[in-house]
Design a protein around this motif. Sequence first.
Motif, PDB file in Angstrom:
ATOM      1  N   ASP A 187      40.955  47.911  50.559  1.00 38.98           N
ATOM      2  CA  ASP A 187      39.735  48.711  50.472  1.00 38.98           C
ATOM      3  C   ASP A 187      38.544  47.845  50.060  1.00 38.98           C
ATOM      4  N   LEU A 188      38.778  46.938  49.110  1.00 43.72           N
ATOM      5  CA  LEU A 188      37.701  46.090  48.614  1.00 43.72           C
ATOM      6  C   LEU A 188      37.220  45.122  49.689  1.00 43.72           C
ATOM      7  N   PHE A 189      38.167  44.553  50.464  1.00 44.49           N
ATOM      8  CA  PHE A 189      37.786  43.640  51.546  1.00 44.49           C
ATOM      9  C   PHE A 189      36.986  44.392  52.601  1.00 44.49           C
ATOM     10  N   VAL A 247      41.510  37.196  42.790  1.00 40.99           N
ATOM     11  CA  VAL A 247      40.829  37.517  44.046  1.00 40.99           C
ATOM     12  C   VAL A 247      39.545  38.304  43.778  1.00 40.99           C
ATOM     13  N   VAL A 248      39.627  39.298  42.887  1.00 39.59           N
ATOM     14  CA  VAL A 248      38.436  40.098  42.585  1.00 39.59           C
ATOM     15  C   VAL A 248      37.366  39.226  41.916  1.00 39.59           C
ATOM     16  N   ARG A 249      37.803  38.308  41.068  1.00 36.42           N
ATOM     17  CA  ARG A 249      36.848  37.392  40.422  1.00 36.42           C
ATOM     18  C   ARG A 249      36.166  36.519  41.476  1.00 36.42           C
ATOM     19  N   ALA A 250      36.953  36.026  42.431  1.00 38.99           N
ATOM     20  CA  ALA A 250      36.381  35.170  43.477  1.00 38.99           C
ATOM     21  C   ALA A 250      35.384  35.947  44.333  1.00 38.99           C
ATOM     22  N   LEU A 251      35.689  37.203  44.631  1.00 34.87           N
ATOM     23  CA  LEU A 251      34.757  38.030  45.402  1.00 34.87           C
ATOM     24  C   LEU A 251      33.471  38.275  44.619  1.00 34.87           C
ATOM     25  N   TYR A 252      33.619  38.501  43.332  1.00 40.04           N
ATOM     26  CA  TYR A 252      32.443  38.727  42.475  1.00 40.04           C
ATOM     27  C   TYR A 252      31.566  37.478  42.436  1.00 40.04           C
ATOM     28  N   GLU A 253      32.211  36.303  42.354  1.00 35.64           N
ATOM     29  CA  GLU A 253      31.453  35.050  42.335  1.00 35.64           C
ATOM     30  C   GLU A 253      30.807  34.782  43.686  1.00 35.64           C
ATOM     31  N   LEU A 254      31.471  35.225  44.751  1.00 39.00           N
ATOM     32  CA  LEU A 254      30.919  35.067  46.100  1.00 39.00           C
ATOM     33  C   LEU A 254      29.677  35.936  46.278  1.00 39.00           C
ATOM     34  N   ASP A 255      29.787  37.197  45.826  1.00 35.79           N
ATOM     35  CA  ASP A 255      28.666  38.136  45.939  1.00 35.79           C
ATOM     36  C   ASP A 255      28.902  39.252  44.929  1.00 35.79           C
ATOM     37  N   ALA A 256      28.111  39.269  43.882  1.00 31.45           N
ATOM     38  CA  ALA A 256      28.317  40.245  42.801  1.00 31.45           C
ATOM     39  C   ALA A 256      27.846  41.644  43.187  1.00 31.45           C
ATOM     40  N   ALA A 257      26.943  41.749  44.151  1.00 26.84           N
ATOM     41  CA  ALA A 257      26.297  43.032  44.455  1.00 26.84           C
ATOM     42  C   ALA A 257      27.278  44.150  44.804  1.00 26.84           C
ATOM     43  N   PRO A 258      28.244  43.931  45.708  1.00 28.79           N
ATOM     44  CA  PRO A 258      29.156  45.041  46.035  1.00 28.79           C
ATOM     45  C   PRO A 258      29.927  45.559  44.833  1.00 28.79           C
ATOM     46  N   ILE A 259      30.413  44.646  43.977  1.00 30.50           N
ATOM     47  CA  ILE A 259      31.162  45.092  42.809  1.00 30.50           C
ATOM     48  C   ILE A 259      30.255  45.817  41.827  1.00 30.50           C
ATOM     49  N   CYS A 260      29.045  45.337  41.645  1.00 28.79           N
ATOM     50  CA  CYS A 260      28.083  46.042  40.791  1.00 28.79           C
ATOM     51  C   CYS A 260      27.787  47.437  41.354  1.00 28.79           C
ATOM     52  N   GLN A 261      27.761  47.538  42.671  1.00 25.44           N
ATOM     53  CA  GLN A 261      27.528  48.828  43.320  1.00 25.44           C
ATOM     54  C   GLN A 261      28.677  49.790  43.032  1.00 25.44           C
ATOM     55  N   GLY A 287      44.425  49.592  30.187  1.00 24.63           N
ATOM     56  CA  GLY A 287      44.886  49.325  31.547  1.00 24.63           C
ATOM     57  C   GLY A 287      43.946  48.454  32.350  1.00 24.63           C
ATOM     58  N   PHE A 288      42.777  48.117  31.798  1.00 27.64           N
ATOM     59  CA  PHE A 288      41.799  47.301  32.513  1.00 27.64           C
ATOM     60  C   PHE A 288      41.833  45.859  31.999  1.00 27.64           C
ATOM     61  N   SER A 289      41.625  44.907  32.925  1.00 27.33           N
ATOM     62  CA  SER A 289      41.582  43.488  32.574  1.00 27.33           C
ATOM     63  C   SER A 289      40.205  42.936  32.934  1.00 27.33           C
ATOM     64  N   GLN A 290      39.716  42.012  32.102  1.00 29.70           N
ATOM     65  CA  GLN A 290      38.395  41.467  32.352  1.00 29.70           C
ATOM     66  C   GLN A 290      38.416  40.486  33.514  1.00 29.70           C
ATOM     67  N   VAL A 291      37.463  40.672  34.401  1.00 25.20           N
ATOM     68  CA  VAL A 291      37.305  39.806  35.566  1.00 25.20           C
ATOM     69  C   VAL A 291      36.135  38.851  35.346  1.00 25.20           C
ATOM     70  N   GLY A 328      31.126  41.897  31.821  1.00 24.84           N
ATOM     71  CA  GLY A 328      30.728  43.231  32.234  1.00 24.84           C
ATOM     72  C   GLY A 328      31.458  43.752  33.456  1.00 24.84           C
ATOM     73  N   VAL A 329      32.600  43.141  33.819  1.00 26.17           N
ATOM     74  CA  VAL A 329      33.391  43.589  34.974  1.00 26.17           C
ATOM     75  C   VAL A 329      34.851  43.676  34.542  1.00 26.17           C
ATOM     76  N   TYR A 330      35.413  44.889  34.641  1.00 25.26           N
ATOM     77  CA  TYR A 330      36.800  45.119  34.245  1.00 25.26           C
ATOM     78  C   TYR A 330      37.533  45.821  35.384  1.00 25.26           C
ATOM     79  N   LEU A 331      38.749  45.338  35.664  1.00 22.98           N
ATOM     80  CA  LEU A 331      39.546  45.808  36.799  1.00 22.98           C
ATOM     81  C   LEU A 331      40.797  46.510  36.294  1.00 22.98           C
ATOM     82  N   TYR A 332      41.101  47.672  36.887  1.00 19.61           N
ATOM     83  CA  TYR A 332      42.317  48.387  36.503  1.00 19.61           C
ATOM     84  C   TYR A 332      43.518  47.680  37.119  1.00 19.61           C
ATOM     85  N   THR A 333      44.397  47.165  36.271  1.00 19.63           N
ATOM     86  CA  THR A 333      45.539  46.361  36.747  1.00 19.63           C
ATOM     87  C   THR A 333      46.883  46.968  36.385  1.00 19.63           C
TER      88      THR A 333
END
Length: 495
Positions: free
Chosen positions: A471-473, A412-426, A446-450, A453-458
Amino acid sequence: MNSTGFDLTEADKIRNFVLMNLPADQQEEYYNKYWHPIELDTEESNEYHVSEFIRNYLTFKLKKVPAMGKVYLVFKRFIEQKKMTTEAVLQDLLKYAGYEKQIRSAHSQSDKVNVLLKRLAVLEVNVTRPFILPLFDYWQEGKVSANEVAAVLGSIESYIFRRLICGMQNNSLNKLFATLFSDFLKYVNQSDNYVDIINYLLLSKTEVSHFPTDDEFAESIETRDAYNMRQQTKYYIFDRLENQDSLERVNVIEEMQNNRFTIEHIMPQTLSSAWKNELGDDCQSIYDRWDNRLANLTLTAYNSSYSNKSFYEKKTAENGFDNSGFRLNDFVKGCDQWTEKELIERSELLKQRALKLWPMSSSNFQTKVVENEVYGLDDDNNYANVKIASYSLMNTPYKLPKRTWKEMYIGVVRALYELDAAPICQLIAGDRTPLEKILLDHQEKGFSQVAEGVYLYTLTDNWHKIHRLRDLFDFYGINQSELQFEVGAGARKYA
């Protein structure tokens, strides 16, 4: 613009959509046969009500609330997807417009139901309409009795009012009442006690949607500033406390609206020396604590003559408490003084009356195991010990080969990043609230690559994954209902 010179309402656009492509003679026929009666049934004098009605119609049909400014677009897409004929659409709208009229005017075939509808109308809880409309249709089809409808509305009333008194936000109720009837239908083959099913669903709500307990409600009834509640709520609460369920009623609401009945502070808002003496050395703290609480408030038709007179004068004057016909003054009549002792006693009396008038719902219903239920991100579940089968994001389905929540979380986080990278970069750059430390631009334990340069705590449980996704949505401004999960048996409600 419409005929009045204003911008087209959503209802205007829908009328044009369903009628304009028809031959001229059929346009007139369908307008007179269907659309005009729909307008009449949903308050023709205010075109907004037609739009609001169609919004409620779409809400229970689609199980989500469309924005008011998008009602036409959502309706158009709904009809096109359903492939309904113009007449079928209008027939269905007219049927539910008839229910809308019954609900709004509290003029159904049952006196018991009408009493509940009137009380809900005073509370101004239109958020319940997407549930009550299909409930009326179910009733019309003979699948539920008038007594059951009345009992369900009673549970809704207690749920709404308890939350109001406890100061709980109503934002979550839009989603609840958008899906309550469809949730009810999932279980009708498991029990013939329909009231039990509805109560079970209300009682299963948690966090911001939970049903306030007796302790929560009683404490709020005692401590709430009842004098400064909104006017409509005061009409409702003083009417219920005065009349209770008696057939011998005083028209409290109309008389309050016309200022013939007013709310009286028994201990006045300005303490005279006589009152200070009566209350004792602790008079200021007693006043600060009890001034606007329900225990110190009552009804009178002689407010101006009471002023800040002593309790004895208020009680024994020509039109004083001793001569009052209000039930709310029965306890006051029996008092020789008005101190904190009497305030505590009356508070306890009113708490017990409130617990009786707005009871906590109960249910003996127990769900049977159901495989692969579908839930939204905005549903109140924590999914402990529950397997996820798949998920859908913005109507796009995704398979999960490993059937893990971690796999879904990353996807889901990967799909959001592909949809619009700006919020995650922010967020990675530092604007993380309330998403502190869940996204980094480098690998850590504890982090997984999305993505690059983007890693998510999983390394966290399902509860935290769900809340971080919410929160992310919200951060993205995407409706949480756009993420749906297909899960195995036993999706658990929050403890």
